[in-house]
Design an enzyme around this catalytic site. Sequence first.
Site, PDB file in Angstrom:
ATOM      1  CG  ASP A 242      -2.065   0.969   1.110  1.00  0.00           C
ATOM      2  OD1 ASP A 242      -2.410   1.347  -0.029  1.00  0.00           O
ATOM      3  OD2 ASP A 242      -2.608   1.362   2.154  1.00  0.00           O
TER       4      ASP A 242
ATOM      5  CG  HIS B 293       0.200   2.476  -9.197  1.00  0.00           C
ATOM      6  ND1 HIS B 293      -0.119   2.015  -7.944  1.00  0.00           N
ATOM      7  CD2 HIS B 293      -0.838   3.271  -9.571  1.00  0.00           C
ATOM      8  CE1 HIS B 293      -1.297   2.514  -7.575  1.00  0.00           C
ATOM      9  NE2 HIS B 293      -1.754   3.285  -8.543  1.00  0.00           N
TER      10      HIS B 293
ATOM     11  CG  LEU C 256       9.113 -17.408  -3.453  1.00  0.00           C
ATOM     12  CD1 LEU C 256       8.817 -17.378  -1.957  1.00  0.00           C
ATOM     13  CD2 LEU C 256       9.702 -16.067  -3.887  1.00  0.00           C
TER      14      LEU C 256
HETATM   15  C1  IPE Z   1      -5.405  -2.715  -0.470  1.00  0.00           C
HETATM   16  O1  IPE Z   1      -5.080  -1.368  -0.576  1.00  0.00           O
HETATM   17  C2  IPE Z   1      -5.307  -3.373  -1.804  1.00  0.00           C
HETATM   18  C3  IPE Z   1      -3.954  -3.526  -2.327  1.00  0.00           C
HETATM   19  C4  IPE Z   1      -2.853  -3.180  -1.757  1.00  0.00           C
HETATM   20  C5  IPE Z   1      -3.899  -4.122  -3.640  1.00  0.00           C
HETATM   21  P1  IPE Z   1      -6.204  -0.244  -0.747  1.00  0.00           P
HETATM   22  O2  IPE Z   1      -5.472   1.040  -0.857  1.00  0.00           O
HETATM   23  O3  IPE Z   1      -7.110  -0.600  -1.858  1.00  0.00           O
HETATM   24  O4  IPE Z   1      -7.001  -0.358   0.623  1.00  0.00           O
HETATM   25  P2  IPE Z   1      -7.881   0.739   1.393  1.00  0.00           P
HETATM   26  O5  IPE Z   1      -8.835   1.297   0.400  1.00  0.00           O
HETATM   27  O6  IPE Z   1      -6.948   1.776   1.905  1.00  0.00           O
HETATM   28  O7  IPE Z   1      -8.531  -0.018   2.505  1.00  0.00           O
HETATM   29  C1  IPE Z   2      -1.401   0.330  -3.482  1.00  0.00           C
HETATM   30  O1  IPE Z   2      -1.207   1.707  -3.456  1.00  0.00           O
HETATM   31  C2  IPE Z   2      -1.638  -0.204  -4.875  1.00  0.00           C
HETATM   32  C3  IPE Z   2      -3.030  -0.600  -5.145  1.00  0.00           C
HETATM   33  C4  IPE Z   2      -3.995  -0.584  -4.282  1.00  0.00           C
HETATM   34  C5  IPE Z   2      -3.321  -1.039  -6.483  1.00  0.00           C
HETATM   35  P1  IPE Z   2      -2.433   2.721  -3.466  1.00  0.00           P
HETATM   36  O2  IPE Z   2      -2.734   3.054  -4.884  1.00  0.00           O
HETATM   37  O3  IPE Z   2      -3.557   2.215  -2.662  1.00  0.00           O
HETATM   38  O4  IPE Z   2      -1.775   3.978  -2.770  1.00  0.00           O
HETATM   39  P2  IPE Z   2      -2.473   4.952  -1.710  1.00  0.00           P
HETATM   40  O5  IPE Z   2      -2.944   4.083  -0.576  1.00  0.00           O
HETATM   41  O6  IPE Z   2      -3.589   5.647  -2.418  1.00  0.00           O
HETATM   42  O7  IPE Z   2      -1.355   5.845  -1.304  1.00  0.00           O
HETATM   43 MG    MG Z   3      -4.078   2.396  -0.679  1.00  0.00          MG
END
Ligand code: IPE
Ligand code: IPE
Ligand code: MG
Length: 243
Positions: free
Chosen positions: A13, A30, A124
């Site tokens: 995240d 990303h 792995l």
């Molecule tokens: C969880 O992150 C999903 C992934 C890391 C793929 P999100 O950014 O979607 O989760 P929330 O919305 O903060 O709970």
């Molecule tokens: C995690 O990073 C990747 C996915 C959920 C696909 P985020 O895109 O959720 O990044 P934040 O949480 O908005 O910073």
């Molecule tokens: Mg996120």
Amino acid sequence: MGGDPRHVGIIMDGNGRWAEDRGLPRIEGHRRGADSVRDIVRYARERELAALTLYAFSEQNWARPVDEVAALMDLLRDYLTSERAEIMDHDIRLVSVGAIDRLPQTVREPLDALVRDSAENRHLTLCLALSYGGQESLVEAARCLGSEIEAGRLRAEQIDLPRLAAALQTGRLGLPPLDLVVRTSGEQRLSNFLLWESAYAELYFTDVPWPAFRREHFALALDDYAQRQRRYGLTGAQVGGIE
Ligand code: IPE
Ligand code: IPE
Ligand code: MG
């Protein structure tokens, strides 16, 4: 206390916030996150973990703006293409969980090919959670068992913990339960990650955003895990006595 975990799950995240903090478009976060994936997979292989599940795209992430979803799918396709040699050369078995049929063909093709070609690899197991939701996967397992009952091959009272575990995608893939769940970027929630499989997982949260998360951060998480006492409902004395 334990040594290394067998199965680690990572909720990757913070890509968007990492980019926004730098005045960059979210997709740059990303993109940089893919470099972290490379480093962490390589390190997991070096540490000889049995399995690593990366939460790359949730069922709920489909509701993000269409251009962000499209950019994520392009990155996923690029990752699966560019990492093919790395995965094969390092004897890594690639598998996935989630509603894979919702992914575009441009992702499914390289994914299917790599899953097929790496199936006999023995080090792995790298599991990508794509279009994945823990609750959705429980619904799917319930449907599977329900249709077994309808077909007369199963009775309701035969459903027990091992049978439900085996009906889940992770069970069908032979993945062990999660020992450790790591979430980057400060949030302290599971966000529909492997709910059943993390029943007794140790949880580790770090403020480091995923694009900045590298092997030295992962090593700290593994060190922290090694200090934990997993009690599974027993007392500390009971667990200490049987170690
Ligand atoms: C969880 O992150 C999903 C992934 C890391 C793929 P999100 O950014 O979607 O989760 P929330 O919305 O903060 O709970
Ligand atoms: C995690 O990073 C990747 C996915 C959920 C696909 P985020 O895109 O959720 O990044 P934040 O949480 O908005 O910073
Ligand atoms: Mg996120």
